[in-house]
Write a protein that holds these residues in place. Structure first.
Motif, PDB file in Angstrom:
ATOM      1  N   UNK A  88       0.826  -1.198   0.000  1.00  0.00           N
ATOM      2  CA  UNK A  88       0.000   0.000   0.000  1.00  0.00           C
ATOM      3  C   UNK A  88       0.866   1.254   0.000  1.00  0.00           C
ATOM      4  N   UNK A  89       2.018   1.176   0.666  1.00  0.00           N
ATOM      5  CA  UNK A  89       2.901   2.338   0.700  1.00  0.00           C
ATOM      6  C   UNK A  89       3.438   2.681  -0.681  1.00  0.00           C
ATOM      7  N   UNK A  90       3.740   1.657  -1.512  1.00  0.00           N
ATOM      8  CA  UNK A  90       4.240   1.929  -2.855  1.00  0.00           C
ATOM      9  C   UNK A  90       3.151   2.572  -3.716  1.00  0.00           C
ATOM     10  N   UNK A  91       1.897   2.199  -3.488  1.00  0.00           N
ATOM     11  CA  UNK A  91       0.764   2.798  -4.192  1.00  0.00           C
ATOM     12  C   UNK A  91       0.678   4.289  -3.871  1.00  0.00           C
ATOM     13  N   UNK A  92       0.744   4.615  -2.591  1.00  0.00           N
ATOM     14  CA  UNK A  92       0.658   6.012  -2.155  1.00  0.00           C
ATOM     15  C   UNK A  92       1.863   6.803  -2.653  1.00  0.00           C
ATOM     16  N   UNK A  93       3.037   6.214  -2.596  1.00  0.00           N
ATOM     17  CA  UNK A  93       4.238   6.892  -3.090  1.00  0.00           C
ATOM     18  C   UNK A  93       4.148   7.168  -4.590  1.00  0.00           C
ATOM     19  N   UNK A  94       3.611   6.223  -5.337  1.00  0.00           N
ATOM     20  CA  UNK A  94       3.459   6.417  -6.779  1.00  0.00           C
ATOM     21  C   UNK A  94       2.500   7.566  -7.071  1.00  0.00           C
ATOM     22  N   UNK A  95       1.402   7.617  -6.340  1.00  0.00           N
ATOM     23  CA  UNK A  95       0.440   8.710  -6.511  1.00  0.00           C
ATOM     24  C   UNK A  95       1.114  10.048  -6.190  1.00  0.00           C
ATOM     25  N   UNK A  96       1.866  10.094  -5.113  1.00  0.00           N
ATOM     26  CA  UNK A  96       2.565  11.337  -4.743  1.00  0.00           C
ATOM     27  C   UNK A  96       3.594  11.729  -5.797  1.00  0.00           C
ATOM     28  N   UNK A  97       4.345  10.767  -6.289  1.00  0.00           N
ATOM     29  CA  UNK A  97       5.409  11.024  -7.257  1.00  0.00           C
ATOM     30  C   UNK A  97       4.846  11.529  -8.591  1.00  0.00           C
ATOM     31  N   UNK A  98       3.671  11.064  -8.960  1.00  0.00           N
ATOM     32  CA  UNK A  98       3.066  11.400 -10.249  1.00  0.00           C
ATOM     33  C   UNK A  98       1.879  12.360 -10.132  1.00  0.00           C
ATOM     34  N   UNK A  99       1.679  12.975  -8.974  1.00  0.00           N
ATOM     35  CA  UNK A  99       0.435  13.709  -8.727  1.00  0.00           C
ATOM     36  C   UNK A  99       0.186  14.846  -9.707  1.00  0.00           C
ATOM     37  N   UNK A 100       1.204  15.597 -10.078  1.00  0.00           N
ATOM     38  CA  UNK A 100       0.994  16.686 -11.037  1.00  0.00           C
ATOM     39  C   UNK A 100       0.627  16.104 -12.394  1.00  0.00           C
ATOM     40  N   UNK A 101       1.330  15.080 -12.823  1.00  0.00           N
ATOM     41  CA  UNK A 101       1.021  14.427 -14.089  1.00  0.00           C
ATOM     42  C   UNK A 101      -0.370  13.825 -14.095  1.00  0.00           C
TER      43      UNK A 101
ATOM     44  N   UNK B 110      -2.768   4.026 -11.722  1.00  0.00           N
ATOM     45  CA  UNK B 110      -2.177   5.270 -11.206  1.00  0.00           C
ATOM     46  C   UNK B 110      -1.226   5.037 -10.066  1.00  0.00           C
ATOM     47  N   UNK B 111      -1.381   3.946  -9.370  1.00  0.00           N
ATOM     48  CA  UNK B 111      -0.500   3.636  -8.258  1.00  0.00           C
ATOM     49  C   UNK B 111       0.532   2.569  -8.581  1.00  0.00           C
ATOM     50  N   UNK B 112       0.692   2.254  -9.855  1.00  0.00           N
ATOM     51  CA  UNK B 112       1.565   1.141 -10.216  1.00  0.00           C
ATOM     52  C   UNK B 112       2.914   1.533 -10.748  1.00  0.00           C
ATOM     53  N   UNK B 113       3.505   2.569 -10.244  1.00  0.00           N
ATOM     54  CA  UNK B 113       4.796   3.071 -10.747  1.00  0.00           C
ATOM     55  C   UNK B 113       5.937   2.477  -9.931  1.00  0.00           C
ATOM     56  N   UNK B 114       6.389   1.302 -10.307  1.00  0.00           N
ATOM     57  CA  UNK B 114       7.510   0.673  -9.593  1.00  0.00           C
ATOM     58  C   UNK B 114       8.677   0.471 -10.514  1.00  0.00           C
TER      59      UNK B 114
END
Length: 115
Positions: free
Chosen positions: A1-14, A111-115
């Motif tokens: 779940x943390x990687x999902x939230x981090x991905x959303x944060x990392x890509x939020x502007x996009x 959207x949360x799958x940026x690994x």
């Protein structure tokens, strides 16, 4: 779940820009439909909105991963369903709602799958 939230944060502007792109393209397509195939102001407004959607899409790629952002264009189908129902008085069926729910869930998962 943390990687999902981090991905959303990392890509939020996009992600925000891509959702705006989806909104603009859905609005553009709605205006095309409202023009009834004639060359009129509605058609021109539709082209301008669709063009702005493309610009937002191009800009969004500078602020996130392609593999996360591009699938989010599918949110345009959700906007189109909403506009068709609310503005054009089109009927929404049960299968439309199920499909829309699948699109929303899929877009959120991608959207949360940026690994």
């Amino acid at each position: 779940m943390n990687s999902f939230i981090e991905s959303i944060k990392r890509n939020r502007i996009g992600i925000a820009l891509m959702v705006m792109a989806s909104l603009m393209t859905a609005l553009g397509q709605m205006f095309w439909k409202m023009s009834d195939g004639g060359i009129n102001l509605l058609l021109v407004v539709g082209f301008v909105l669709y063009f702005l959607g493309a610009v937002f899409m191009i800009i969004s790629f500078r602020f996130g991963s392609l593999s996360v952002l591009h699938p989010l264009l599918s949110i345009g189908y959700v906007f189109a369903l909403f506009f068709g129902s609310m503005i054009l008085q089109e009927t929404i069926t049960e299968s439309n709602l199920i499909g829309t729910l699948c699109i929303i869930v899929g877009a959120a998962l991608i959207g949360g799958g940026d690994n």
